[in-house]
Motif scaffolding. Structure first.
Motif, mmCIF file in Angstrom:
data_model
loop_
_atom_site.group_PDB
_atom_site.id
_atom_site.type_symbol
_atom_site.label_atom_id
_atom_site.label_comp_id
_atom_site.label_asym_id
_atom_site.label_seq_id
_atom_site.Cartn_x
_atom_site.Cartn_y
_atom_site.Cartn_z
ATOM 1 N N ILE A 109 0.838 -1.200 0.000
ATOM 2 C CA ILE A 109 0.000 0.000 0.000
ATOM 3 C C ILE A 109 0.873 1.249 0.000
ATOM 4 O O ILE A 109 0.610 2.215 -0.731
ATOM 5 N N GLY A 110 1.934 1.238 0.784
ATOM 6 C CA GLY A 110 2.848 2.386 0.827
ATOM 7 C C GLY A 110 3.543 2.626 -0.497
ATOM 8 O O GLY A 110 3.712 3.772 -0.926
ATOM 9 N N ILE A 111 3.955 1.555 -1.165
ATOM 10 C CA ILE A 111 4.609 1.694 -2.470
ATOM 11 C C ILE A 111 3.627 2.271 -3.494
ATOM 12 O O ILE A 111 3.963 3.195 -4.243
ATOM 13 N N PHE A 112 2.394 1.716 -3.522
ATOM 14 C CA PHE A 112 1.404 2.224 -4.468
ATOM 15 C C PHE A 112 1.052 3.683 -4.186
ATOM 16 O O PHE A 112 0.916 4.482 -5.108
ATOM 17 N N TYR A 113 0.917 4.042 -2.913
ATOM 18 C CA TYR A 113 0.590 5.433 -2.580
ATOM 19 C C TYR A 113 1.745 6.362 -2.950
ATOM 20 O O TYR A 113 1.514 7.471 -3.449
ATOM 21 N N SER A 114 2.969 5.942 -2.723
ATOM 22 C CA SER A 114 4.130 6.773 -3.078
ATOM 23 C C SER A 114 4.195 7.007 -4.580
ATOM 24 O O SER A 114 4.479 8.129 -5.032
ATOM 25 N N VAL A 115 3.943 5.970 -5.362
ATOM 26 C CA VAL A 115 3.943 6.111 -6.824
ATOM 27 C C VAL A 115 2.812 7.051 -7.253
ATOM 28 O O VAL A 115 3.010 7.937 -8.082
ATOM 29 N N TRP A 116 1.628 6.876 -6.671
ATOM 30 C CA TRP A 116 0.498 7.742 -7.022
ATOM 31 C C TRP A 116 0.788 9.197 -6.640
ATOM 32 O O TRP A 116 0.537 10.115 -7.429
ATOM 33 N N PHE A 117 1.308 9.427 -5.429
ATOM 34 C CA PHE A 117 1.586 10.790 -4.977
ATOM 35 C C PHE A 117 2.633 11.450 -5.865
ATOM 36 O O PHE A 117 2.505 12.618 -6.226
ATOM 37 N N THR A 118 3.671 10.704 -6.225
ATOM 38 C CA THR A 118 4.707 11.250 -7.097
ATOM 39 C C THR A 118 4.131 11.627 -8.452
ATOM 40 O O THR A 118 4.400 12.707 -8.973
ATOM 41 N N TYR A 119 3.319 10.745 -9.024
ATOM 42 C CA TYR A 119 2.721 11.037 -10.324
ATOM 43 C C TYR A 119 1.721 12.190 -10.216
ATOM 44 O O TYR A 119 1.658 13.053 -11.088
ATOM 45 N N ARG A 120 0.945 12.212 -9.139
ATOM 46 C CA ARG A 120 -0.118 13.206 -9.005
ATOM 47 C C ARG A 120 0.424 14.608 -8.719
ATOM 48 O O ARG A 120 -0.068 15.599 -9.245
ATOM 49 N N TYR A 121 1.438 14.725 -7.852
ATOM 50 C CA TYR A 121 1.849 16.046 -7.397
ATOM 51 C C TYR A 121 3.263 16.464 -7.778
ATOM 52 O O TYR A 121 3.580 17.640 -7.706
ATOM 53 N N LEU A 122 4.156 15.580 -8.129
ATOM 54 C CA LEU A 122 5.561 15.953 -8.282
ATOM 55 C C LEU A 122 6.083 15.923 -9.714
ATOM 56 O O LEU A 122 7.098 16.545 -10.002
ATOM 57 N N VAL A 123 5.440 15.228 -10.626
ATOM 58 C CA VAL A 123 5.992 15.058 -11.965
ATOM 59 C C VAL A 123 5.823 16.317 -12.810
ATOM 60 O O VAL A 123 6.767 16.770 -13.453
ATOM 61 N N PHE A 124 4.637 16.924 -12.784
ATOM 62 C CA PHE A 124 4.359 18.059 -13.656
ATOM 63 C C PHE A 124 4.319 19.358 -12.849
ATOM 64 O O PHE A 124 3.883 19.384 -11.689
ATOM 65 N N LYS A 125 4.769 20.450 -13.460
ATOM 66 C CA LYS A 125 4.894 21.726 -12.758
ATOM 67 C C LYS A 125 3.549 22.275 -12.268
ATOM 68 O O LYS A 125 3.473 22.739 -11.128
#
Length: 145
Positions: A109-125
């Motif tokens: 669950i932590g790995i999936f949430y980390s991937v989602w959070f990174t994609y959702r908030y950190l990848v695009f400006k």
């Protein structure tokens, strides 16, 4: 690589005396020990980034709260609550870690949430700017400004 740094730093620190508007000074660069060539540099200044401006507003908000004597007790309480919540969450995670199946499930669950959070908030400006707006709104709500 060291020869590039050694031949670039002194000319960049000292301004050129014979530079004309519209002409760019050239600097000698030696990539190999026997060859020398000239390189022109054009440097552009950019404005202040939104990330540093955002972090400065949070620090200024905390400093403004600290300057008001009646709000210092609330700030100490908030700091104590953060330390207590961290201690409690650490003990809760340690207790759950002792159970047989839960650690592997929570790790996934932590790995999936980390991937989602990174994609959702950190990848695009624009998404990073949205995250900073959310953090600023939360900070102003907590500090009551």
């Amino acid at each position: 690589m060291a020869s590039i740094v050694a031949s670039l730093l002194p000319p960049l620190l000292l301004p050129s005396r014979n530079s004309q508007p519209g002409t760019f000074p050239t600097f000698p660069v030696s990539l190999l020990s026997g060859r020398r060539s000239n390189v022109s540099l054009v440097v552009k200044a950019s404005g202040e980034s939104s990330e540093s401006a955002t972090s400065l507003t949070v620090f200024k908000s905390v400093q403004n709260v600290w300057d008001q004597p009646e709000d210092r007790l609330g700030l100490f309480g908030l700091g104590f609550a953060a330390v207590a919540a961290f201690w409690a969450s650490t003990n809760l995670v340690a207790a759950i870690d002792k159970l047989p199946l839960f650690p592997a499930v929570f790790e996934l669950i932590g790995i999936f949430y980390s991937v989602w959070f990174t994609y959702r908030y950190l990848v695009f400006k624009p998404d990073r700017e949205e995250l900073f707006q959310i953090l600023n709104k939360s900070a102003t709500d907590i500090l009551g400004q």
